[in-house]
Design a protein around this motif. Structure first.
Motif, PDB file in Angstrom:
ATOM      1  N   ALA A  39       0.864  -1.229  -0.049  1.00 40.13           N
ATOM      2  CA  ALA A  39       0.214  -0.072   0.039  1.00 40.13           C
ATOM      3  C   ALA A  39       1.111   1.166   0.264  1.00 40.13           C
ATOM      4  CB  ALA A  39      -0.976  -0.009   1.096  1.00 40.13           C
ATOM      5  N   ILE A  40       1.874   1.231   0.760  1.00 48.99           N
ATOM      6  CA  ILE A  40       2.894   2.495   0.851  1.00 48.99           C
ATOM      7  C   ILE A  40       3.434   2.800  -0.679  1.00 48.99           C
ATOM      8  CG2 ILE A  40       5.013   3.462   1.780  1.00 48.99           C
ATOM      9  CD1 ILE A  40       4.280   1.688   4.484  1.00 48.99           C
ATOM     10  N   LEU A  41       3.882   1.553  -1.353  1.00 46.27           N
ATOM     11  CA  LEU A  41       4.499   1.812  -2.617  1.00 46.27           C
ATOM     12  C   LEU A  41       3.491   2.371  -3.649  1.00 46.27           C
ATOM     13  CD1 LEU A  41       7.187   1.180  -3.842  1.00 46.27           C
ATOM     14  CD2 LEU A  41       6.270  -1.195  -4.543  1.00 46.27           C
ATOM     15  N   ALA A  42       2.125   2.203  -3.408  1.00 47.95           N
ATOM     16  CA  ALA A  42       1.286   2.430  -4.154  1.00 47.95           C
ATOM     17  C   ALA A  42       1.152   4.425  -4.364  1.00 47.95           C
ATOM     18  CB  ALA A  42      -0.248   2.202  -3.688  1.00 47.95           C
ATOM     19  N   CYS A  43       1.661   4.839  -3.047  1.00 47.75           N
ATOM     20  CA  CYS A  43       1.778   6.206  -3.222  1.00 47.75           C
ATOM     21  C   CYS A  43       3.038   6.513  -3.943  1.00 47.75           C
ATOM     22  CB  CYS A  43       2.233   6.621  -1.937  1.00 47.75           C
ATOM     23  SG  CYS A  43       0.670   6.624  -0.475  1.00 47.75           S
ATOM     24  N   VAL A  44       4.134   5.815  -4.025  1.00 47.05           N
ATOM     25  CA  VAL A  44       5.164   6.130  -5.015  1.00 47.05           C
ATOM     26  C   VAL A  44       4.703   5.826  -6.543  1.00 47.05           C
ATOM     27  CG1 VAL A  44       7.597   5.434  -5.508  1.00 47.05           C
ATOM     28  CG2 VAL A  44       6.950   5.073  -3.017  1.00 47.05           C
ATOM     29  N   LEU A  45       3.775   5.009  -6.564  1.00 47.45           N
ATOM     30  CA  LEU A  45       3.502   4.532  -8.069  1.00 47.45           C
ATOM     31  C   LEU A  45       2.419   5.738  -8.630  1.00 47.45           C
ATOM     32  CD1 LEU A  45       3.217   2.689 -10.419  1.00 47.45           C
ATOM     33  CD2 LEU A  45       1.297   1.539  -9.456  1.00 47.45           C
ATOM     34  N   PHE A  46       1.551   6.100  -7.688  1.00 47.67           N
ATOM     35  CA  PHE A  46       0.513   7.374  -7.692  1.00 47.67           C
ATOM     36  C   PHE A  46       1.525   8.463  -8.251  1.00 47.67           C
ATOM     37  CE2 PHE A  46      -2.641   5.362  -4.790  1.00 47.67           C
ATOM     38  CZ  PHE A  46      -3.028   4.537  -5.832  1.00 47.67           C
ATOM     39  N   GLY A  47       2.266   8.939  -7.381  1.00 45.09           N
ATOM     40  CA  GLY A  47       3.289  10.244  -7.545  1.00 45.09           C
ATOM     41  C   GLY A  47       3.826   9.930  -9.012  1.00 45.09           C
ATOM     42  N   ILE A 195       3.027  22.178  -9.160  1.00 43.59           N
ATOM     43  CA  ILE A 195       2.263  21.005  -8.949  1.00 43.59           C
ATOM     44  C   ILE A 195       2.871  19.843  -8.832  1.00 43.59           C
ATOM     45  CG2 ILE A 195       0.010  19.887  -8.833  1.00 43.59           C
ATOM     46  CD1 ILE A 195      -1.272  22.396  -9.641  1.00 43.59           C
ATOM     47  N   LEU A 196       3.577  19.596 -10.258  1.00 44.65           N
ATOM     48  CA  LEU A 196       4.175  18.239 -10.376  1.00 44.65           C
ATOM     49  C   LEU A 196       5.396  18.242  -9.615  1.00 44.65           C
ATOM     50  CD1 LEU A 196       4.174  18.147 -14.300  1.00 44.65           C
ATOM     51  CD2 LEU A 196       2.397  17.118 -12.464  1.00 44.65           C
ATOM     52  N   THR A 197       6.090  19.319  -9.263  1.00 46.06           N
ATOM     53  CA  THR A 197       7.110  19.305  -8.327  1.00 46.06           C
ATOM     54  C   THR A 197       6.650  19.015  -6.924  1.00 46.06           C
ATOM     55  OG1 THR A 197       8.318  21.052  -9.411  1.00 46.06           O
ATOM     56  CG2 THR A 197       9.141  20.783  -7.041  1.00 46.06           C
ATOM     57  N   ALA A 198       5.718  19.435  -6.449  1.00 48.23           N
ATOM     58  CA  ALA A 198       5.117  19.329  -4.994  1.00 48.23           C
ATOM     59  C   ALA A 198       4.656  17.835  -5.003  1.00 48.23           C
ATOM     60  CB  ALA A 198       3.887  20.085  -4.735  1.00 48.23           C
ATOM     61  N   VAL A 199       4.079  17.350  -6.043  1.00 47.70           N
ATOM     62  CA  VAL A 199       3.657  15.810  -6.134  1.00 47.70           C
ATOM     63  C   VAL A 199       4.907  14.924  -5.917  1.00 47.70           C
ATOM     64  CG1 VAL A 199       2.708  13.938  -7.827  1.00 47.70           C
ATOM     65  CG2 VAL A 199       1.410  16.086  -7.513  1.00 47.70           C
ATOM     66  N   ALA A 200       5.893  15.335  -6.746  1.00 47.48           N
ATOM     67  CA  ALA A 200       7.165  14.447  -6.613  1.00 47.48           C
ATOM     68  C   ALA A 200       7.464  14.347  -5.060  1.00 47.48           C
ATOM     69  CB  ALA A 200       8.294  15.152  -7.183  1.00 47.48           C
ATOM     70  N   LEU A 201       7.186  15.115  -4.170  1.00 46.17           N
ATOM     71  CA  LEU A 201       7.599  15.151  -2.683  1.00 46.17           C
ATOM     72  C   LEU A 201       6.801  13.656  -1.950  1.00 46.17           C
ATOM     73  CD1 LEU A 201       7.415  18.752  -1.552  1.00 46.17           C
ATOM     74  CD2 LEU A 201       9.248  17.330  -2.095  1.00 46.17           C
ATOM     75  N   ILE A 202       5.522  13.509  -2.741  1.00 46.99           N
ATOM     76  CA  ILE A 202       4.914  12.264  -2.027  1.00 46.99           C
ATOM     77  C   ILE A 202       5.825  11.183  -2.359  1.00 46.99           C
ATOM     78  CG2 ILE A 202       2.843  10.933  -2.259  1.00 46.99           C
ATOM     79  CD1 ILE A 202       1.433  13.799  -3.204  1.00 46.99           C
ATOM     80  N   PRO A 203       6.048  10.748  -3.691  1.00 46.01           N
ATOM     81  CA  PRO A 203       6.825   9.228  -3.788  1.00 46.01           C
ATOM     82  C   PRO A 203       8.040   9.348  -2.995  1.00 46.01           C
ATOM     83  CG  PRO A 203       6.625  10.560  -5.847  1.00 46.01           C
ATOM     84  CD  PRO A 203       5.812  11.149  -4.923  1.00 46.01           C
ATOM     85  N   MET A 204       8.587  10.639  -2.903  1.00 46.63           N
ATOM     86  CA  MET A 204       9.953  10.765  -2.390  1.00 46.63           C
ATOM     87  C   MET A 204       9.883  10.199  -1.088  1.00 46.63           C
ATOM     88  SD  MET A 204      12.604  13.999  -1.999  1.00 46.63           S
ATOM     89  CE  MET A 204      11.548  14.620  -0.719  1.00 46.63           C
ATOM     90  N   GLY A 205       8.863  10.964  -0.303  1.00 44.74           N
ATOM     91  CA  GLY A 205       8.593  10.737   1.254  1.00 44.74           C
ATOM     92  C   GLY A 205       8.302   9.295   1.512  1.00 44.74           C
ATOM     93  N   ALA A 206       7.295   8.651   0.659  1.00 41.44           N
ATOM     94  CA  ALA A 206       6.795   7.408   0.745  1.00 41.44           C
ATOM     95  C   ALA A 206       7.956   6.213   0.592  1.00 41.44           C
ATOM     96  CB  ALA A 206       5.816   7.002  -0.251  1.00 41.44           C
ATOM     97  N   ALA A 207       9.030   6.540  -0.440  1.00 40.55           N
ATOM     98  CA  ALA A 207      10.201   5.763  -0.500  1.00 40.55           C
ATOM     99  C   ALA A 207      10.830   5.437   0.719  1.00 40.55           C
ATOM    100  CB  ALA A 207      10.954   6.063  -1.728  1.00 40.55           C
ATOM    101  N   TYR A 208      10.846   6.521   1.388  1.00 40.54           N
ATOM    102  CA  TYR A 208      11.506   6.049   2.835  1.00 40.54           C
ATOM    103  C   TYR A 208      10.901   5.307   3.775  1.00 40.54           C
ATOM    104  CZ  TYR A 208      15.106   9.146   1.129  1.00 40.54           C
ATOM    105  OH  TYR A 208      16.055   9.806   0.278  1.00 40.54           O
ATOM    106  N   PHE A 209       9.900   4.881   3.591  1.00 41.03           N
ATOM    107  CA  PHE A 209       8.877   3.784   4.412  1.00 41.03           C
ATOM    108  C   PHE A 209       8.779   2.777   4.036  1.00 41.03           C
ATOM    109  CE2 PHE A 209       7.569   8.239   5.950  1.00 41.03           C
ATOM    110  CZ  PHE A 209       7.584   8.109   7.025  1.00 41.03           C
ATOM    111  N   ILE A 210       9.386   2.238   2.837  1.00 34.91           N
ATOM    112  CA  ILE A 210       9.367   0.889   2.318  1.00 34.91           C
ATOM    113  C   ILE A 210      10.794   0.360   2.731  1.00 34.91           C
ATOM    114  CG2 ILE A 210       7.522   1.400   0.587  1.00 34.91           C
ATOM    115  CD1 ILE A 210       9.957   1.714  -1.394  1.00 34.91           C
TER     116      ILE A 210
END
Length: 216
Positions: A39-47, A195-210
């Motif tokens: 599920a966490i990796l889904a955030c990376v994929l979404f971003g 906005i795309l720059t801000a969206v990139a922060l979501i997969p970046m942050g989620a990547a450190y929880f996998i």
């Protein structure tokens, strides 16, 4: 080519599943599906999906209206994005072999955030062209690693993992793109790239929880 290589592919597939069944029969403890990290990796994929389809949709317009270049030049920039992306897919394999899938994903999205910000701020077509090269690579570098990880997180449902991964990789970006278009109409294309720059922060942050899955 498919007809030529299919027999070898079929033999490799049969060998893979035979070895998998053998490992499962030898192991007294069944391998569990890791839905949490899936599920966490889904955030990376979404971003990644939103960024990819955002660039795919608005890059030519950005090249024309913000950087004041021709339609042909914008189309060339989009072509470069995909050509460089193909190189990024090849590089991904080497990075995963040496760094692992998780570190590869973290590396790509951490750098991508800064590059997208720089791309959004520049008005120079030369600087934008230079930034486009690593951006194109970094968009495609983590994709194979994401697919690999999601299959490993669900070893008992690899077909489901593959279908969900490939399906969401297309649908999420496709759903988000019309809303980005409305933002562009209401404000400007520069806002979309912020906005795309801000969206990139979501997969970046989620990547450190996998974490790398445990292979048994």
């Amino acid at each position: 080519m498919l007809a030529h290589y299919f027999p070898a592919m079929r033999r490799q597939s049969a060998q893979h599943w035979q070895q998998k069944r053998q490992r499962e029969s030898d192991s007294p403890v069944p391998v569990k599906d890791d839905w949490r990290h899936f599920a966490i990796l889904a955030c990376v994929l979404f971003g990644r999906s939103i960024i990819f389809y955002g660039l795919n949709t608005f890059l030519v317009l950005y090249w024309m209206h913000i950087l004041k270049q021709s339609n042909t030049s914008g189309s060339l920039a989009l072509s470069v994005l995909f050509i460089v992306g193909a190189t990024g897919t090849i590089i991904c394999g080497h990075l995963v072999d040496h760094l692992g899938a998780v570190k590869t994903i973290r590396f790509a999205f951490t750098i991508m955030s800064f590059l997208l910000l720089a791309f959004s701020l520049t008005k120079s077509v030369i600087v934008a062209s230079v930034l486009l090269l690593p951006i194109g690579m970094l968009i495609f570098i983590p994709y194979s690693a994401i697919v690999l990880l999601r299959q490993r997180y669900l070893p008992n449902q690899m077909g489901l993992a593959s279908g969900v991964t490939l399906g969401l990789a297309i649908s999420i970006g496709g759903i988000a793109t019309p809303f980005l278009g409305q933002v562009a109409d209401a404000t400007s294309l520069i806002t979309v790239f912020f906005i795309l720059t801000a969206v990139a922060l979501i997969p970046m942050g989620a990547a450190y929880f996998i974490t790398e899955p445990t292979i048994k």
